[in-house]
Scaffold this motif. Structure first.
Motif, PDB file in Angstrom:
ATOM      1  N   ARG A   1     -10.418  -6.446   5.879  1.00 55.76           N
ATOM      2  CA  ARG A   1     -11.735  -6.267   6.479  1.00 55.76           C
ATOM      3  C   ARG A   1     -12.343  -7.554   6.994  1.00 55.76           C
ATOM      4  O   ARG A   1     -12.772  -7.643   8.143  1.00 55.76           O
ATOM      5  CB  ARG A   1     -12.680  -5.651   5.453  1.00 55.76           C
ATOM      6  CG  ARG A   1     -14.108  -5.514   5.977  1.00 55.76           C
ATOM      7  CD  ARG A   1     -15.084  -5.134   4.897  1.00 55.76           C
ATOM      8  NE  ARG A   1     -14.747  -3.866   4.295  1.00 55.76           N
ATOM      9  CZ  ARG A   1     -14.711  -3.666   2.983  1.00 55.76           C
ATOM     10  NH1 ARG A   1     -14.977  -4.643   2.149  1.00 55.76           N
ATOM     11  NH2 ARG A   1     -14.401  -2.483   2.502  1.00 55.76           N
TER      12      ARG A   1
ATOM     13  N   LYS B   1      -7.910  -0.692  -1.096  1.00 54.11           N
ATOM     14  CA  LYS B   1      -7.742   0.176  -2.273  1.00 54.11           C
ATOM     15  C   LYS B   1      -8.129   1.614  -1.923  1.00 54.11           C
ATOM     16  O   LYS B   1      -7.417   2.564  -2.257  1.00 54.11           O
ATOM     17  CB  LYS B   1      -8.618  -0.309  -3.447  1.00 54.11           C
ATOM     18  CG  LYS B   1      -8.310  -1.726  -3.888  1.00 54.11           C
ATOM     19  CD  LYS B   1      -9.188  -2.159  -5.036  1.00 54.11           C
ATOM     20  CE  LYS B   1     -10.654  -2.275  -4.692  1.00 54.11           C
ATOM     21  NZ  LYS B   1     -10.990  -3.299  -3.701  1.00 54.11           N
ATOM     22  N   THR B   2      -9.271   1.769  -1.237  1.00 50.35           N
ATOM     23  CA  THR B   2      -9.715   3.116  -0.882  1.00 50.35           C
ATOM     24  C   THR B   2      -8.702   3.774   0.052  1.00 50.35           C
ATOM     25  O   THR B   2      -8.408   4.967  -0.085  1.00 50.35           O
ATOM     26  CB  THR B   2     -11.101   3.034  -0.209  1.00 50.35           C
ATOM     27  OG1 THR B   2     -11.972   2.314  -1.082  1.00 50.35           O
ATOM     28  CG2 THR B   2     -11.669   4.403   0.060  1.00 50.35           C
ATOM     29  N   VAL B   3      -8.158   2.982   0.960  1.00 47.17           N
ATOM     30  CA  VAL B   3      -7.143   3.521   1.880  1.00 47.17           C
ATOM     31  C   VAL B   3      -5.954   4.069   1.090  1.00 47.17           C
ATOM     32  O   VAL B   3      -5.453   5.159   1.360  1.00 47.17           O
ATOM     33  CB  VAL B   3      -6.717   2.408   2.887  1.00 47.17           C
ATOM     34  CG1 VAL B   3      -5.389   2.727   3.530  1.00 47.17           C
ATOM     35  CG2 VAL B   3      -7.806   2.214   3.941  1.00 47.17           C
TER      36      VAL B   3
ATOM     37  N   GLY C   1     -12.123  -5.108   0.299  1.00 46.60           N
ATOM     38  CA  GLY C   1     -11.467  -5.030   1.603  1.00 46.60           C
ATOM     39  C   GLY C   1      -9.954  -5.111   1.576  1.00 46.60           C
ATOM     40  O   GLY C   1      -9.309  -5.247   2.612  1.00 46.60           O
TER      41      GLY C   1
ATOM     42  N   GLN D   1     -16.627  -6.586  -8.393  1.00 37.43           N
ATOM     43  CA  GLN D   1     -17.634  -5.762  -7.720  1.00 37.43           C
ATOM     44  C   GLN D   1     -18.412  -4.874  -8.699  1.00 37.43           C
ATOM     45  O   GLN D   1     -18.988  -3.882  -8.305  1.00 37.43           O
ATOM     46  CB  GLN D   1     -16.976  -4.881  -6.661  1.00 37.43           C
ATOM     47  CG  GLN D   1     -16.385  -5.662  -5.505  1.00 37.43           C
ATOM     48  CD  GLN D   1     -15.953  -4.747  -4.386  1.00 37.43           C
ATOM     49  OE1 GLN D   1     -16.747  -4.070  -3.760  1.00 37.43           O
ATOM     50  NE2 GLN D   1     -14.660  -4.723  -4.121  1.00 37.43           N
TER      51      GLN D   1
ATOM     52  N   GLN E   1       0.853  -1.197   0.000  1.00 32.06           N
ATOM     53  CA  GLN E   1       0.000   0.000   0.000  1.00 32.06           C
ATOM     54  C   GLN E   1       0.883   1.239   0.000  1.00 32.06           C
ATOM     55  O   GLN E   1       0.660   2.182  -0.746  1.00 32.06           O
ATOM     56  CB  GLN E   1      -0.885   0.024   1.250  1.00 32.06           C
ATOM     57  CG  GLN E   1      -1.991  -1.007   1.261  1.00 32.06           C
ATOM     58  CD  GLN E   1      -2.804  -0.949   2.546  1.00 32.06           C
ATOM     59  OE1 GLN E   1      -2.252  -0.924   3.645  1.00 32.06           O
ATOM     60  NE2 GLN E   1      -4.105  -0.935   2.419  1.00 32.06           N
TER      61      GLN E   1
ATOM     62  N   GLU F   1     -18.733  -1.062   5.708  1.00 31.39           N
ATOM     63  CA  GLU F   1     -18.464  -2.303   6.420  1.00 31.39           C
ATOM     64  C   GLU F   1     -19.157  -2.304   7.770  1.00 31.39           C
ATOM     65  O   GLU F   1     -19.430  -1.244   8.340  1.00 31.39           O
ATOM     66  CB  GLU F   1     -16.956  -2.533   6.586  1.00 31.39           C
ATOM     67  CG  GLU F   1     -16.246  -1.431   7.334  1.00 31.39           C
ATOM     68  CD  GLU F   1     -14.729  -1.584   7.273  1.00 31.39           C
ATOM     69  OE1 GLU F   1     -14.216  -2.065   6.237  1.00 31.39           O
ATOM     70  OE2 GLU F   1     -14.082  -1.237   8.254  1.00 31.39           O
TER      71      GLU F   1
ATOM     72  N   ARG G   1     -19.086  -7.233   3.101  1.00 28.25           N
ATOM     73  CA  ARG G   1     -19.210  -6.084   4.024  1.00 28.25           C
ATOM     74  C   ARG G   1     -19.030  -6.518   5.470  1.00 28.25           C
ATOM     75  O   ARG G   1     -18.893  -5.691   6.360  1.00 28.25           O
ATOM     76  CB  ARG G   1     -20.599  -5.412   3.922  1.00 28.25           C
ATOM     77  CG  ARG G   1     -20.985  -4.843   2.561  1.00 28.25           C
ATOM     78  CD  ARG G   1     -19.963  -3.916   2.029  1.00 28.25           C
ATOM     79  NE  ARG G   1     -19.140  -4.593   1.050  1.00 28.25           N
ATOM     80  CZ  ARG G   1     -18.020  -4.086   0.549  1.00 28.25           C
ATOM     81  NH1 ARG G   1     -17.591  -2.903   0.917  1.00 28.25           N
ATOM     82  NH2 ARG G   1     -17.292  -4.764  -0.332  1.00 28.25           N
TER      83      ARG G   1
HETATM   84  N1  LIG Z   1      -2.917  -1.064   6.381  1.00 26.67           N
HETATM   85  C1  LIG Z   1      -4.062  -1.278   6.989  1.00 26.67           C
HETATM   86  N2  LIG Z   1      -4.073  -1.570   8.309  1.00 26.67           N
HETATM   87  C2  LIG Z   1      -5.240  -1.812   8.945  1.00 26.67           C
HETATM   88  N3  LIG Z   1      -6.449  -1.773   8.370  1.00 26.67           N
HETATM   89  C3  LIG Z   1      -6.490  -1.487   7.061  1.00 26.67           C
HETATM   90  C4  LIG Z   1      -5.320  -1.226   6.294  1.00 26.67           C
HETATM   91  N4  LIG Z   1      -5.698  -0.981   5.025  1.00 26.67           N
HETATM   92  C5  LIG Z   1      -7.047  -1.080   4.982  1.00 26.67           C
HETATM   93  N5  LIG Z   1      -7.519  -1.372   6.203  1.00 26.67           N
HETATM   94  C6  LIG Z   1      -8.924  -1.532   6.591  1.00 26.67           C
HETATM   95  O1  LIG Z   1      -9.512  -2.511   5.766  1.00 26.67           O
HETATM   96  C7  LIG Z   1     -10.846  -2.168   5.460  1.00 26.67           C
HETATM   97  C8  LIG Z   1     -11.022  -2.155   3.956  1.00 26.67           C
HETATM   98  O2  LIG Z   1     -10.256  -1.087   3.390  1.00 26.67           O
HETATM   99  P1  LIG Z   1     -10.746  -0.320   2.092  1.00 26.67           P
HETATM  100  O3  LIG Z   1     -12.134   0.143   2.258  1.00 26.67           O
HETATM  101  O4  LIG Z   1      -9.694   0.640   1.701  1.00 26.67           O
HETATM  102  O5  LIG Z   1     -10.740  -1.546   1.062  1.00 26.67           O
HETATM  103  P2  LIG Z   1     -11.249  -1.578  -0.434  1.00 26.67           P
HETATM  104  O6  LIG Z   1     -10.294  -2.452  -1.160  1.00 26.67           O
HETATM  105  O7  LIG Z   1     -11.454  -0.215  -0.953  1.00 26.67           O
HETATM  106  O8  LIG Z   1     -12.633  -2.329  -0.226  1.00 26.67           O
HETATM  107  P3  LIG Z   1     -13.941  -2.366  -1.146  1.00 26.67           P
HETATM  108  O9  LIG Z   1     -13.472  -2.689  -2.529  1.00 26.67           O
HETATM  109  O10 LIG Z   1     -14.724  -3.479  -0.543  1.00 26.67           O
HETATM  110  O11 LIG Z   1     -14.610  -1.047  -1.019  1.00 26.67           O
HETATM  111  C9  LIG Z   1     -11.116  -0.826   6.124  1.00 26.67           C
HETATM  112  O12 LIG Z   1     -11.686  -1.060   7.387  1.00 26.67           O
HETATM  113  C10 LIG Z   1      -9.722  -0.268   6.311  1.00 26.67           C
HETATM  114  O13 LIG Z   1      -9.654   0.630   7.391  1.00 26.67           O
END
Ligand SMILES: Nc1ncnc2c1ncn2[C@@H]1O[C@H](COP(=O)(O)OP(=O)(O)OP(=O)(O)O)[C@@H](O)[C@H]1O
Length: 711
Positions: free
Chosen positions: A535, A273-275, A270, A507, A251, A655, A700
């Motif tokens: 997640r 990606k959004t992070v 989960g 998705q 990341q 979530e 979720r």
């Molecule tokens: N490095 C990290 N350490 C701890 N928790 C994390 C980390 N990266 C992501 N998370 C947690 O994991 C969960 C999913 O993250 P995020 O929403 O960014 O995923 P995503 O890939 O965008 O998911 P989706 O495609 O389902 O929307 C969130 O609760 C986020 O806070």
């Protein structure tokens, strides 16, 4: 001024102690010689760098002091009651792992008892997982740097769940390594991904430790805190807001890397990606405070949540309400189009002309979603039902007519229709065009544009007048329509770090499958995948992935979508229950939620996810009648105190601790008729989207998932 390096603390502390710990660390970071902090070494400590500090009369912080770069650095290991702190401080040692070069906090055993003999593998018929995968002690200890006792336990772990449990006991790189080992990935690949390299020792041990602490994989556990505000935010957050501080090395790489053109980051639900996008938005804004950054996604609700996350990550990053200003402008993709059109004023007429072939100075509203129905109801077309239906026509319009700027019958006769299943001969094309012309006439009469039209008009306007952003970050890319991509392409000049796209084709629940290259977005060679799910528990993830089995998924570059995700967490298996009737289903849902509430789960962390608004109201009312505090959630933000009932579409990107999926597999009579009337290719795609919707909904659930199927 001393630097604070936070770690994931092994023992959680409660709110009042947190507040005191924060004051202590703030004062320490201002001046470590401040009287009252009592930063002191410990006699007979295993590590001479260890220090304790006085949080209050009862609590002590345990830290390691490193000197380097002309200043002191404190690696904060945690806060304990006084006597425990002293005992921990005597035993802990911070060192550089001699094999992989990463920092490691280890505890020495105080008694002189001999080390425990390696435990023989349990007597099971199957070989333990890692042995089955061909992993050896040498791989783990000598090539990856796993401590021998942990390696032994890992090699004995009978299955993936047991290995996951072990991984959960180890923070940072060691936990990540154990998760990686559970996959069939070659050791070299793991070494490369986590950037493991043997350290080169210098004469200055503290400097070597600081180098090690700065390595990407180290930052999954150790974070250099930049300033006091950051420190306050880190400590205030539950679990220190792990996503904000301790990024996975991959990341972190995508947050900061410079891309020479559009970049695509894919990854299952989960995987963070959004992070990455939110962190990247901040990193770009910090790198150049004048940069105009756009962060966009599919819906307004998702945009709101991105806005909140960015403010939580760093309230200092400006979030201008207007496109084109410095900072990170966060907006849903359609409101982005609307604001480009609004800002253009009467100048938009030329763009409307280029898209629709007629001059309209200022489109004032949004075409109603029922417009294709109106057109069909008013027409006496001779086209077969497989073509004369809303699904086909709106897809044809969005995927063929608008992106190719088809303005009249002649254009439409000539346009290529790649990927559209239904073949159209000339007579059929002419008949389809009649319906399209009627659709356009109705929109012209009431001065409206539909979403895809608005994006096409915005794209034309930007192409004529120039880009309005320096960097564009896109979430939920799989759902965007061709004209959205044309607009985003025109929004930013083709240069380094122009477009960064997060997506997961599993998705895709709104749009049709598209290929980015057709809209001027050439990714080739610049796409990567995140694979660690943060997640969902491994058990829920397995269920969610199972839903996708049998579907064929293709990504935005026309490559088969891959699976193979891992989870960092473990929990109970999902419970799949059958209900004979609607009443039985509603009773079952109410009973399940009552049990969760009685166990102390907060109502707002529970969600019931359903297919449509009608079902949502029905379930919410039924729960309330059964004395379960529940609330139907539409566009509004969910509030505390009630169980949330919402559509699976609305739950996208969100979530919950516990989730009930209602009426899975159930198809209303009206939906059956609709699907039955579609062309084969359109029907297959609708089925794929239905699977994706269940996958989105199931993924979720953080901890517990209950699936209610109607027989
Ligand atoms: N490095 C990290 N350490 C701890 N928790 C994390 C980390 N990266 C992501 N998370 C947690 O994991 C969960 C999913 O993250 P995020 O929403 O960014 O995923 P995503 O890939 O965008 O998911 P989706 O495609 O389902 O929307 C969130 O609760 C986020 O806070």
């Amino acid at each position: 001024m001393p630097t604070i390096i936070m770690t994931k603390w092994p023992v959680k502390i409660d709110g009042s102690v947190k507040a005191k710990a924060m004051t202590f660390l703030q004062r320490l970071s201002a001046d470590d010689t401040t009287p009252g902090l009592h930063v002191e070494p410990i006699e007979n400590a295993a590590d001479p760098r260890v220090r304790t500090g006085r949080v209050d009369q009862f609590w002590r912080a345990v830290m390691f002091r490193l000197d380097g770069d002309g200043d002191s650095h404190y690696v904060v290991h945690g806060v304990w009651p006084h006597d425990d702190a002293i005992s921990v401080a005597r035993r802990v040692r911070l060192k550089v792992n001699p094999v992989n070069g990463l920092p490691q906090i280890e505890e020495t055993v105080e008694t002189a008892s001999p080390p425990p003999a390696p435990t023989p593998p349990p007597a099971v018929a199957e070989k333990p997982l890692l042995v089955q995968l061909g992993r050896t002690t040498e791989d783990l200890v000598d090539r990856l740097g796993v401590p021998p006792d942990v390696a032994q336990r890992a090699l004995n772990a009978p299955d993936e769940d047991a290995l996951l449990d072990l991984a959960q006991q180890h923070e940072g790189w060691l936990g990540l390594l154990l998760l990686d080992l559970a996959t069939a990935e070659p050791i070299e690949k793991i070494t490369e991904r986590l950037e493991l390299t043997a350290p080169v020792a210098s004469a200055d041990a503290d400097a070597d430790l600081l180098t090690s602490l700065r390595k990407p994989a180290a930052q999954a556990q150790f974070a250099f805190i930049d300033d006091q505000d950051e420190l306050r935010r880190v400590i205030e957050e539950e679990d220190f807001g792990a996503w904000r501080i301790f990024l996975h090395p991959e990341q972190r790489r995508y947050v900061s890397r410079t891309t020479s053109g559009p970049f695509r980051l894919s990854g299952g639900a989960g995987t963070g990606k959004t992070v990455v996008l939110v962190h990247r938005g901040r990193a770009l804004a910090r790198r150049d405070p004048q940069a105009r950054i756009v962060l966009t996604t599919f819906t307004t609700n998702l945009a709101e949540s991105l806005r909140d996350s960015l403010a939580l990550l760093d309230p200092r990053v400006p979030q201008p309400a207007r496109l084109g200003e410095a900072g990170v402008h966060v907006a849903g993709i359609d409101s982005l189009a609307a604001s480009i059109i609004r800002a253009a004023g009467s100048d938009i007429a030329a763009a409307v002309q280029a898209v629709l072939g007629d001059a309209r100075s200022a489109p004032t509203g949004r075409a109603p979603a029922t417009r294709w129905r109106e057109v069909l109801d008013a027409s006496s077309t001779s086209l077969p039902a497989k073509i004369a239906n809303e699904t086909f026509l709106s897809a044809e319009y969005t995927l063929v007519v608008l992106p190719n700027r088809v303005k009249n019958e002649d254009d439409y006769r000539r346009v290529r229709r790649p990927g559209r299943g239904v073949a159209l001969d000339r007579a059929k094309r002419d008949s389809v065009w009649e319906l399209i012309a009627a659709y356009r006439a109705l929109n012209r009469m009431d001065g409206t544009l539909d979403f895809a039209e608005a994006a096409a008009v915005a794209a034309e306007h930007l192409t004529a007048t120039g880009p309005q952003a320096d960097h564009v970050l896109v979430d939920e890319g799989q759902d965007l329509a061709p004209t959205h991509w044309q607009m985003l392409r025109a929004l930013v000049a083709e240069t380094d770090d122009d477009l960064f796209i997060a997506e997961d084709s599993h998705q895709r629940i709104y749009g049709a499958r598209i290929v980015l290259g057709r809209y001027g977005i050439r990714i080739v060679g610049r796409s990567q995948r995140l694979t660690l799910n943060y997640r969902t528990t491994a058990q829920n993830l397995r269920y969610a992935m199972g839903v996708l089995d049998g579907g064929t998924y293709v990504d935005l570059e026309e490559q088969p979508e891959v699976t193979g995700y891992r989870s960092a967490r473990s929990g109970p298996p999902p419970s799949v229950q059958k209900a004979e009737s609607l009443i039985a289903e509603l009773d079952l849902i109410a009973d399940q939620i009552t049990t969760w509430l009685a166990d102390g789960t907060l109502p707002e962390t529970i969600a019931v996810l359903v297919h449509d608004r009608f079902q949502r109201e029905r379930v919410a009312n039924a729960l309330i009648e059964r004395d379960v505090p529940a609330r139907s959630v539409d566009r509004d933000k969910p509030a505390a105190g009630r169980v949330l009932v919402m559509t699976m579409h609305r739950a996208k990107g969100m979530e919950f601790t516990k989730v009930v999926l209602a009426d899975v597999g159930f198809q209303s009579a009206a939906e059956k008729v609709r699907l039955g009337g579609l062309d084969e290719s359109e029907r297959l795609d609708a089925e794929l989207r239905a699977r994706s919707l269940t996958y989105v909904a199931a993924s979720r659930a953080r901890d517990e998932l209950v699936v209610v199927q109607r027989s």
